[in-house]
Write a protein that holds these residues in place. Sequence first.
Motif, PDB file in Angstrom:
ATOM      1  N   THR A  29      -5.647  -0.588  -0.890  1.00 24.98           N
ATOM      2  CA  THR A  29      -6.374   0.592  -1.369  1.00 24.98           C
ATOM      3  C   THR A  29      -5.925   1.847  -0.608  1.00 24.98           C
ATOM      4  N   GLU A  86      -9.851  -3.105   1.025  1.00 25.57           N
ATOM      5  CA  GLU A  86      -8.644  -3.824   0.624  1.00 25.57           C
ATOM      6  C   GLU A  86      -7.405  -3.219   1.296  1.00 25.57           C
ATOM      7  N   PHE A 135     -11.753   6.892  -2.279  1.00 23.28           N
ATOM      8  CA  PHE A 135     -10.828   5.757  -2.346  1.00 23.28           C
ATOM      9  C   PHE A 135     -10.474   5.430  -3.798  1.00 23.28           C
ATOM     10  N   ASP A 136      -9.300   4.798  -3.984  1.00 22.83           N
ATOM     11  CA  ASP A 136      -8.933   4.375  -5.338  1.00 22.83           C
ATOM     12  C   ASP A 136      -9.252   2.899  -5.587  1.00 22.83           C
ATOM     13  N   GLY A 137     -10.086   2.324  -4.740  1.00 21.65           N
ATOM     14  CA  GLY A 137     -10.494   0.927  -4.913  1.00 21.65           C
ATOM     15  C   GLY A 137     -11.434   0.544  -3.786  1.00 21.65           C
ATOM     16  N   ARG A 153       0.835  -1.203   0.000  1.00 25.63           N
ATOM     17  CA  ARG A 153       0.000   0.000   0.000  1.00 25.63           C
ATOM     18  C   ARG A 153       0.871   1.256   0.000  1.00 25.63           C
TER      19      ARG A 153
END
Lengths: 434, 407
Positions: free
Chosen positions: B390, B387, B381-383, A340
Amino acid sequence: MRPILLLLLTLMCATGTLAQERPHAFLGAEIIPVSGPPIPNGVLVVHRGKITAVGPAASTQIPPDAERINASGKIIMPGLVDTHSHIGGGSGADASAPLQPEVRLMDSFDARDTSIKRARAGGITTVNVMPGSGHLLSGQTLYLKLRNGATVDDLFIRNSRGEIAGGIKMANGTNSIRPGGGAFPGTRAKSAALARDMFVRAQAYRDKVARAAGDKEKLPPRDLAMEALVEVLEGRRTVQFHTHRQDDILTVLRLSKEFGFRVVLQHVSEGWKVAEEIAKAGAPCSIINVDAPGGKIEAINMSHENAAILDRAGALVGFHTDDSVTDSRHFLRSAALSVRAGLSREKALYGLTMAGARMLELENSVGTLQLGKDADFILLSGDPLSVYTKVLETWIEGVKVFDRSKPEDKLYAVGGEGAGRDANLHVHEEGEQR
Amino acid sequence: MKKSITFFGGAMALLIIASVSAAAQVAVRGETVHTMNGAPIRDGVVLIRDGKIERVGPASQVQIPAGYRTLTAKVVTPGLIDAHTVVGLAGYLNSPGDQDQLETSSPIQPELRAVDGYNAREALVEYVRKFGITTIHTGHGPGALISGQTMIVKTRDAATDAVVITPTAMLAATLGSAGLGSAGRPPGTRSKAVAMLRTELLRAQEYQAKWDAAPADKKPDRNLRSEILGRVIKGELPLLVTVHKANDILTALRVAKEFNIRIVLDGAADSFLVADQIKAAGVPVIVHATMARAGGDTQNLSMETAGKLQKAGIPVALQSGYESYVPKTRIVLFEAGVAAANGLSMEEALSAITIGAARILGIANRVGSLEAGKDGDVALFDGDPFEYTTHVTGVIIDGHVVSEEKK
């Protein structure tokens, strides 16, 4: 009687309490060998505790007598290597002195502790179990395989020299500083001076033994502490060094250079500030990702970017749980948090397996899925770095030690009534040092 | 004197104008917008005007007016709510100077207000904000029979009083091992703790009755302690009971019934074992952190508890809880993710940190869903928000873009 015996034997083989007499072939899974790129439709064959074949379905021979296991839709990767944990309820040095090299974790480790079941549920197969960090040197650590076993002996690993594998735990920074604590240091400089003095004495002891050349008259009296330190000086026992602040990390590198001992930097919270120096010294970094900085002064600059920055600088990066600081069942998550924050997937998976194996000098037997290595692997329901993925099975040396489909195993994977009973969990109380 | 008051009044008015203008008109466009008010919207737009949500709908129906600053994201959710934490009273240094979540001088101190110990500029507040957490229910922590009050506050970087939603949200109580006194101090046993609590509630009942019966010019002397407990007795203020073992949970329900007071169960490791009783009592549960460590009273805790309670029809919210060491706080977004992987559906887990939490905290009129008229609090969020890999790419609080990740 005989049919019952036969039935029992069959049952034992079926439930995997014995390493297979017959080869086991896992078919259809995506295999992440870590030693190379993922194999989409892979075959893994294990026999008598070792990997006997691994590769694409199209080009991998399956022995005719092999038991075939359908693993399609699943992912198989090497068993995880946790380079720093406190499972098993072991203890180390007591409050009598800051440096206690003679103390062995093996003399207090409880192989029946439920924390070990949770670690297996997290996919951990090899672990460095250590005493705490409230001392400059808190004792000898143990590298273990989490086999089904009732005693610590069942879990030992023999290294290439035939010795019980393990390191030695040292620490600097605030945990081992106890102003007014008798023989304990009150400052960082005093901490380093005490460590240097110890190694200087160990050098003298080593030289005395060497000069005696086996002559019993000339040999110094046996000294358990000195014997352990000579192993360190000779590179037979790696120093697993707890260190957080950038200046403390540099102190470790300085000590390691002066006395020539092998070292693994543990925690390395501010490693990102001195990444070039760490890489130049060739010191491996065993890092931990916790969810927020702080909790102690030295941890306020912790960053999930630590792994990515250290990796970019060229340092070897692995991971640890420091269980129970983080939970063994969320070890995969630890690496995912680094992804991440910029680490590549490949390096993250390497860090969970082969990097750890190298830090424990077990790279010839564990850490990747390669021919001849120990059959230590895990079956996953999906992407190793996804929150939704479950560890379905954990295998060590060809024996299944965790099976999520069994209710008693699942209990230790998710918790529930009785999961924490009689556990020696070492929840960190305020002021307790780890 | 009069002049200076006018002067300050003028300055205040200017400040308010400045802050309103800082909360410019904002539009958020998301590939998926989880409004938590009906099904997710594909290609949705959220318009925010003067700090409040103006309109929400599909991009095909909601035009972004000229002059609106537009942010885009793969996934959009309401600003997240941590239903129970001590962040802001507990600081990240973990030294005596920044630990104000628990006063140990006496087992019962309902007069302690959270707003008087909350540091809006604490590093942990900023840290959780970056994960999309825009509202926190924080205050006095577990560890005393009645440790003090809790509060609900936005995580925006501003003076406490400017961002408080509810200055006194609940009164924090602890039953079970953690509520017992240390070093021989009372309460020494569970039964003694409950006897002390009942005695306190009885006194409050009497005080309240006396106060209510007295004519306006003959009110009894004010008593801060009884005053706040009186609000509990009147059913205005819920008792937030941190409790884990099944028998202790039943004790909490018994006391609530006896005094006809509102309670919210907190932590509640064994709650799945007594779900029927909790359901029958109509009590909501703020479940322990999904990844919390088991041991002692929490030996039975499970990652599946939130899912089990949800299935039983019990209102649930999730929390980061209290941490005494490293990490100094958990992130409720991460805890919800693990709950989503262990029994809650994606929308249910999201609800437990948005609208579900808002309902339990009594602030659903302000936050928790993307609806016209509610506060302009949004997380981008980018997903999949749950997750591990993310990123939170943007956070908006009261129409202020408080963080934005440059890609």
